[in-house]
Write a protein that holds these residues in place. Structure first.
Motif, PDB file in Angstrom:
ATOM      1  N   UNK A 229     -57.878 -35.015 -26.306  1.00 44.24           N
ATOM      2  CA  UNK A 229     -57.606 -33.574 -26.265  1.00 44.24           C
ATOM      3  C   UNK A 229     -58.158 -32.909 -25.004  1.00 44.24           C
ATOM      4  N   UNK A 230     -59.419 -33.161 -24.612  1.00 44.17           N
ATOM      5  CA  UNK A 230     -59.894 -32.551 -23.360  1.00 44.17           C
ATOM      6  C   UNK A 230     -59.094 -33.009 -22.134  1.00 44.17           C
ATOM      7  N   UNK A 231     -58.681 -34.272 -22.111  1.00 43.43           N
ATOM      8  CA  UNK A 231     -57.879 -34.753 -20.981  1.00 43.43           C
ATOM      9  C   UNK A 231     -56.540 -34.014 -20.926  1.00 43.43           C
TER      10      UNK A 231
ATOM     11  N   UNK B 170     -57.071 -17.321 -20.793  1.00 39.32           N
ATOM     12  CA  UNK B 170     -58.092 -18.004 -21.594  1.00 39.32           C
ATOM     13  C   UNK B 170     -59.082 -16.994 -22.173  1.00 39.32           C
ATOM     14  N   UNK B 171     -59.502 -16.029 -21.363  1.00 32.92           N
ATOM     15  CA  UNK B 171     -60.427 -14.997 -21.845  1.00 32.92           C
ATOM     16  C   UNK B 171     -59.762 -14.147 -22.922  1.00 32.92           C
ATOM     17  N   UNK B 172     -58.503 -13.772 -22.698  1.00 34.05           N
ATOM     18  CA  UNK B 172     -57.778 -12.956 -23.666  1.00 34.05           C
ATOM     19  C   UNK B 172     -57.636 -13.668 -25.002  1.00 34.05           C
ATOM     20  N   UNK B 173     -57.271 -14.951 -24.985  1.00 34.69           N
ATOM     21  CA  UNK B 173     -57.100 -15.668 -26.250  1.00 34.69           C
ATOM     22  C   UNK B 173     -58.436 -15.852 -26.968  1.00 34.69           C
TER      23      UNK B 173
ATOM     24  N   UNK C 121     -53.096 -29.488 -18.670  1.00 29.94           N
ATOM     25  CA  UNK C 121     -52.387 -28.224 -18.871  1.00 29.94           C
ATOM     26  C   UNK C 121     -53.017 -27.131 -18.005  1.00 29.94           C
ATOM     27  N   UNK C 122     -54.356 -27.125 -17.874  1.00 29.85           N
ATOM     28  CA  UNK C 122     -55.020 -26.163 -16.983  1.00 29.85           C
ATOM     29  C   UNK C 122     -54.533 -26.316 -15.549  1.00 29.85           C
ATOM     30  N   UNK C 123     -54.482 -27.554 -15.089  1.00 31.28           N
ATOM     31  CA  UNK C 123     -54.039 -27.796 -13.712  1.00 31.28           C
ATOM     32  C   UNK C 123     -52.595 -27.339 -13.513  1.00 31.28           C
TER      33      UNK C 123
ATOM     34  N   UNK D 208     -60.716 -22.741 -32.849  1.00 33.01           N
ATOM     35  CA  UNK D 208     -59.828 -23.312 -31.833  1.00 33.01           C
ATOM     36  C   UNK D 208     -59.404 -22.265 -30.810  1.00 33.01           C
ATOM     37  N   UNK D 209     -59.172 -21.024 -31.256  1.00 31.73           N
ATOM     38  CA  UNK D 209     -58.786 -19.970 -30.318  1.00 31.73           C
ATOM     39  C   UNK D 209     -59.929 -19.579 -29.394  1.00 31.73           C
ATOM     40  N   UNK D 210     -61.142 -19.619 -29.900  1.00 30.12           N
ATOM     41  CA  UNK D 210     -62.291 -19.247 -29.082  1.00 30.12           C
ATOM     42  C   UNK D 210     -62.575 -20.319 -28.037  1.00 30.12           C
ATOM     43  N   UNK D 211     -62.331 -21.578 -28.385  1.00 36.22           N
ATOM     44  CA  UNK D 211     -62.565 -22.650 -27.411  1.00 36.22           C
ATOM     45  C   UNK D 211     -61.496 -22.582 -26.321  1.00 36.22           C
ATOM     46  N   UNK D 212     -61.871 -22.844 -25.075  1.00 37.91           N
ATOM     47  CA  UNK D 212     -60.902 -22.718 -23.979  1.00 37.91           C
ATOM     48  C   UNK D 212     -59.872 -23.843 -24.005  1.00 37.91           C
ATOM     49  N   UNK D 213     -58.638 -23.459 -23.811  1.00 46.40           N
ATOM     50  CA  UNK D 213     -57.563 -24.439 -23.734  1.00 46.40           C
ATOM     51  C   UNK D 213     -56.289 -23.913 -24.353  1.00 46.40           C
ATOM     52  N   UNK D 214     -55.177 -24.301 -23.784  1.00 47.31           N
ATOM     53  CA  UNK D 214     -53.891 -23.829 -24.280  1.00 47.31           C
ATOM     54  C   UNK D 214     -53.436 -24.594 -25.517  1.00 47.31           C
ATOM     55  N   UNK D 215     -53.723 -25.881 -25.585  1.00 42.94           N
ATOM     56  CA  UNK D 215     -53.336 -26.677 -26.752  1.00 42.94           C
ATOM     57  C   UNK D 215     -54.130 -26.217 -27.970  1.00 42.94           C
ATOM     58  N   UNK D 216     -55.433 -26.043 -27.796  1.00 38.35           N
ATOM     59  CA  UNK D 216     -56.252 -25.573 -28.917  1.00 38.35           C
ATOM     60  C   UNK D 216     -55.866 -24.144 -29.309  1.00 38.35           C
TER      61      UNK D 216
END
Length: 127
Positions: free
Chosen positions: A11-13, A35-38, A18-20, A83-91
């Motif tokens: 998941x982190x990979x 990311x901050x908004x979500x 997705x971040x890149x 999951x929403x608080x943790x940074x990432x689009x998939x989460x």
């Protein structure tokens, strides 16, 4: 063990990829702002829906009904908010699925089957 490999390695990979891609497509600052908004949205929705679930659980207990369905909503809300608080689009996508009531209704039967399998394997004991 497979679950830990998925959560802590794969998941982190995927999130980094997705971040890149997002940074290249919409820009770094836009990616950071999303990311901050979500994260803020996740905290807001979790608090609002969590308080509502607590109220419904109290009402069910007062009326003499077991709050099983309401507690399952609470679990979904807690996981979705986390999951929403943790940074990432998939989460974030997974978190929204768990937080939004229409999609949560689709997920709850799957969770019930998962819990039932856990109980049937005797890895969880209910006395």
């Amino acid at each position: 063990m497979r679950f830990f490999i998925l959560v802590f390695i794969i998941l982190p990979a995927l999130e980094i990829g997705v971040f890149l891609l997002s940074g290249k497509t919409i820009g770094v600052w836009n990616t950071v702002l999303i990311i901050i908004f979500t994260g803020i949205l996740g905290a807001f929705l979790t608090k609002r829906q969590g308080l509502e679930v607590m109220r419904k659980a109290q009402d069910a207990v007062r009326a003499g009904y077991p709050p099983g369905d309401v507690l399952l909503d609470g679990i979904c809300i807690f996981l979705g908010g986390s999951l929403l608080i943790s940074p990432g689009f998939i989460t974030d996508c997974l978190g929204l699925i768990l937080l939004l009531p229409p999609t949560r209704k689709l997920i709850k039967p799957l969770l019930i089957k998962w819990f039932q399998r856990w109980i049937d394997k005797r890895t969880i004991y209910i006395d």
